[in-house]
Design an enzyme around this catalytic site. Structure first.
Site, PDB file in Angstrom:
ATOM      1  CB  SER A  48      -0.901  -0.012   1.235  1.00 60.99           C
ATOM      2  OG  SER A  48      -1.682   1.155   1.260  1.00 60.99           O
TER       3      SER A  48
ATOM      4  CB  THR B 150       7.076   2.733   7.648  1.00 61.42           C
ATOM      5  OG1 THR B 150       5.951   3.472   8.105  1.00 61.42           O
ATOM      6  CG2 THR B 150       7.026   2.607   6.139  1.00 61.42           C
TER       7      THR B 150
ATOM      8  CB  CYS C 284      -4.188   6.197  11.348  1.00 61.11           C
ATOM      9  SG  CYS C 284      -4.110   5.478   9.732  1.00 61.11           S
TER      10      CYS C 284
ATOM     11  CB  ILE D  57       6.302  -4.623   9.596  1.00 59.69           C
ATOM     12  CG1 ILE D  57       7.532  -4.514   8.717  1.00 59.69           C
ATOM     13  CG2 ILE D  57       6.382  -5.740  10.554  1.00 59.69           C
ATOM     14  CD1 ILE D  57       8.834  -4.239   9.470  1.00 59.69           C
TER      15      ILE D  57
ATOM     16  CG  ASN E 113       6.705   7.600   3.516  1.00 61.45           C
ATOM     17  OD1 ASN E 113       5.623   8.170   3.648  1.00 61.45           O
ATOM     18  ND2 ASN E 113       6.883   6.316   3.853  1.00 61.45           N
TER      19      ASN E 113
HETATM   20  C1  FMN Z   1       6.007   6.272   0.154  1.00 61.68           C
HETATM   21  C2  FMN Z   1       5.305   5.245   0.997  1.00 61.68           C
HETATM   22  C3  FMN Z   1       3.942   5.358   1.230  1.00 61.68           C
HETATM   23  C4  FMN Z   1       3.264   4.415   2.009  1.00 61.68           C
HETATM   24  N1  FMN Z   1       1.925   4.539   2.194  1.00 61.68           N
HETATM   25  C5  FMN Z   1       1.249   3.578   2.885  1.00 61.68           C
HETATM   26  C6  FMN Z   1      -0.170   3.629   2.998  1.00 61.68           C
HETATM   27  O1  FMN Z   1      -0.848   4.502   2.456  1.00 61.68           O
HETATM   28  N2  FMN Z   1      -0.773   2.661   3.742  1.00 61.68           N
HETATM   29  C7  FMN Z   1      -0.090   1.632   4.330  1.00 61.68           C
HETATM   30  O2  FMN Z   1      -0.704   0.774   4.970  1.00 61.68           O
HETATM   31  N3  FMN Z   1       1.267   1.561   4.213  1.00 61.68           N
HETATM   32  C8  FMN Z   1       1.932   2.490   3.494  1.00 61.68           C
HETATM   33  N4  FMN Z   1       3.289   2.381   3.342  1.00 61.68           N
HETATM   34  C9  FMN Z   1       4.011   1.246   3.946  1.00 61.68           C
HETATM   35  C10 FMN Z   1       4.218   0.107   2.930  1.00 61.68           C
HETATM   36  O3  FMN Z   1       2.993  -0.402   2.465  1.00 61.68           O
HETATM   37  C11 FMN Z   1       5.034  -1.039   3.556  1.00 61.68           C
HETATM   38  O4  FMN Z   1       4.321  -1.579   4.642  1.00 61.68           O
HETATM   39  C12 FMN Z   1       6.402  -0.597   4.047  1.00 61.68           C
HETATM   40  O5  FMN Z   1       6.944   0.412   3.228  1.00 61.68           O
HETATM   41  C13 FMN Z   1       7.398  -1.764   4.121  1.00 61.68           C
HETATM   42  O6  FMN Z   1       7.611  -2.332   2.848  1.00 61.68           O
HETATM   43  P1  FMN Z   1       8.845  -1.914   1.882  1.00 61.68           P
HETATM   44  O7  FMN Z   1      10.069  -1.888   2.715  1.00 61.68           O
HETATM   45  O8  FMN Z   1       8.858  -2.940   0.788  1.00 61.68           O
HETATM   46  O9  FMN Z   1       8.503  -0.557   1.342  1.00 61.68           O
HETATM   47  C14 FMN Z   1       3.982   3.328   2.569  1.00 61.68           C
HETATM   48  C15 FMN Z   1       5.362   3.214   2.325  1.00 61.68           C
HETATM   49  C16 FMN Z   1       6.019   4.139   1.551  1.00 61.68           C
HETATM   50  C17 FMN Z   1       7.493   3.966   1.305  1.00 61.68           C
END
Ligand code: FMN
Length: 321
Positions: free
Chosen positions: A22, A196, A131, A194, A70
């Site tokens: 997401s 972030t 949130c 997970i 972010n």
């Molecule tokens: C730019 C950005 C925007 C994100 N927006 C959301 C979001 O709207 N909803 C959500 O549940 N997680 C959001 N996440 C978290 C990601 O879905 C994911 O859980 C997290 O980044 C770990 O995965 P990754 O290391 O592959 O990015 C966001 C992450 C990034 C980097």
């Protein structure tokens, strides 16, 4: 050797286990110029809120070693525009849609679920509980078992019974197993983990915080060991609960690590920003990885690292045991 990559999102079957994460691929439109979005397991959409939101001020991205911070702040069009424009587009492409929702109060989550209950074609709903709860001094829902459960119960109560609900957990807690348990007891069909980790960077040239929002969410390869640990602990406690794993997956081998820890599906996030076709590549690499190990069914390796005595697949069972 053809590997059976079918994955189960609770009672819904997906052709393969690779999903977008997401917030890293909008509603799929941006990715469609790079590959056919119907080819991956599902597109998990950016968390949508009730009303349109502009997000937080810039700068809202900062690079960190093997990761990224972010503070986008859930920018988005709001649920009405999403249902009129984004979801129909995704479905028209033959893609499976996992809709992520986010709210500031339990009632907001419930209202989002009510709106979604009228929409057809949803594959699942992912509830982003990372949130701040405006009714509880900004305490993040995902950091309190009672608040997390209240959101899950409210959404479950309004959502159509045949749409699986996945609660997305935060790693920023002392005991992720207790939060996971509370979500499952409240009606979650599965868990995503997970989100972030909360982080911060300071620009030493300007001597000020790098992000206008001060803190931000840390993602990318730097967090993968945290994801593996969280998935491992929750799968150990609830082996029958399906998990969508995410956190720093860049390659098929990374995806395999999360699956061995207990994830039955894997979402791909940050890597998409510099390799927009990453989901398809990771899917191909995962299949190659499984085939190279003589494993013919993805299902055979989910959580396998928990069972030291068991090795799946033709070649491995013959040669290693
Ligand atoms: C730019 C950005 C925007 C994100 N927006 C959301 C979001 O709207 N909803 C959500 O549940 N997680 C959001 N996440 C978290 C990601 O879905 C994911 O859980 C997290 O980044 C770990 O995965 P990754 O290391 O592959 O990015 C966001 C992450 C990034 C980097």
């Amino acid at each position: 050797m053809a590997v059976d990559l079918k994955a189960r999102l609770a009672h819904v079957e997906l052709p393969n286990p690779v999903l977008t994460a997401s917030g890293c691929a909008g509603s799929g439109r941006e990715l469609a110029q790079f590959f056919d979005v119907a080819k991956i397991g599902a597109v998990v959409t950016k968390s949508v809120m009730l009303a349109p939101r502009a997000g937080r001020p810039a700068p809202r991205m900062a690079e960190t070693p093997s990761g990224m911070l972010n503070s986008i702040g859930l920018q988005g069009p709001g649920i009405d525009a999403f249902l009129q424009r984004d979801l129909p587009w995704l479905l028209s492409r033959g893609a499976r849609a996992v809709v992520s929702i986010a709210g500031s109060t339990v009632d907001e989550y419930a209202e989002l679920a009510t709106r979604l209950s009228d929409a057809s074609g949803l594959t699942a709903v992912e509830v982003n509980i990372s949130c701040p709860n405006v009714e509880d001094r900004g305490q993040v829902f995902a950091c309190d078992a009672g608040a997390a459960a209240a959101v899950v119960a409210a959404v479950r109560g309004r959502l159509r019974y045949d749409v699986p609900l996945f609660a997305k957990l935060s790693p920023d807690v002392t005991d992720i197993v207790s939060i996971a348990g509370a979500c499952v007891a409240a009606g979650a069909d599965g868990l995503s983990m997970i989100n972030t980790l909360l982080g911060m960077a300071i620009d030493t040239r300007t001597m000020r915080p790098a992000l206008a929002g001060l803190t931000g969410g840390l993602s990318g390869p730097a967090i993968r060991p945290v994801a593996v640990r969280c998935i491992w602990q929750v799968h150990e406690a609830f082996p029958d609960v399906p998990i969508i794993g995410m956190g720093g997956v860049r390659t098929g081998r990374d995806a395999m690590e999360l699956i061995l820890a207990g994830a039955s599906m894997v979402s791909v996030g940050t890597v998409i920003f510099h390799d927009p076709s990453a989901c398809l590549r990771i899917l191909r690499e995962l299949e190659e990885e499984l085939a190279a190990g003589g494993i013919d069914r993805l299902a055979d390796v989910i959580g396998l690292a928990h069972e030291p005595g068991r090795m799946p697949g033709r070649r491995l069972s013959g040669s290693v045991l």
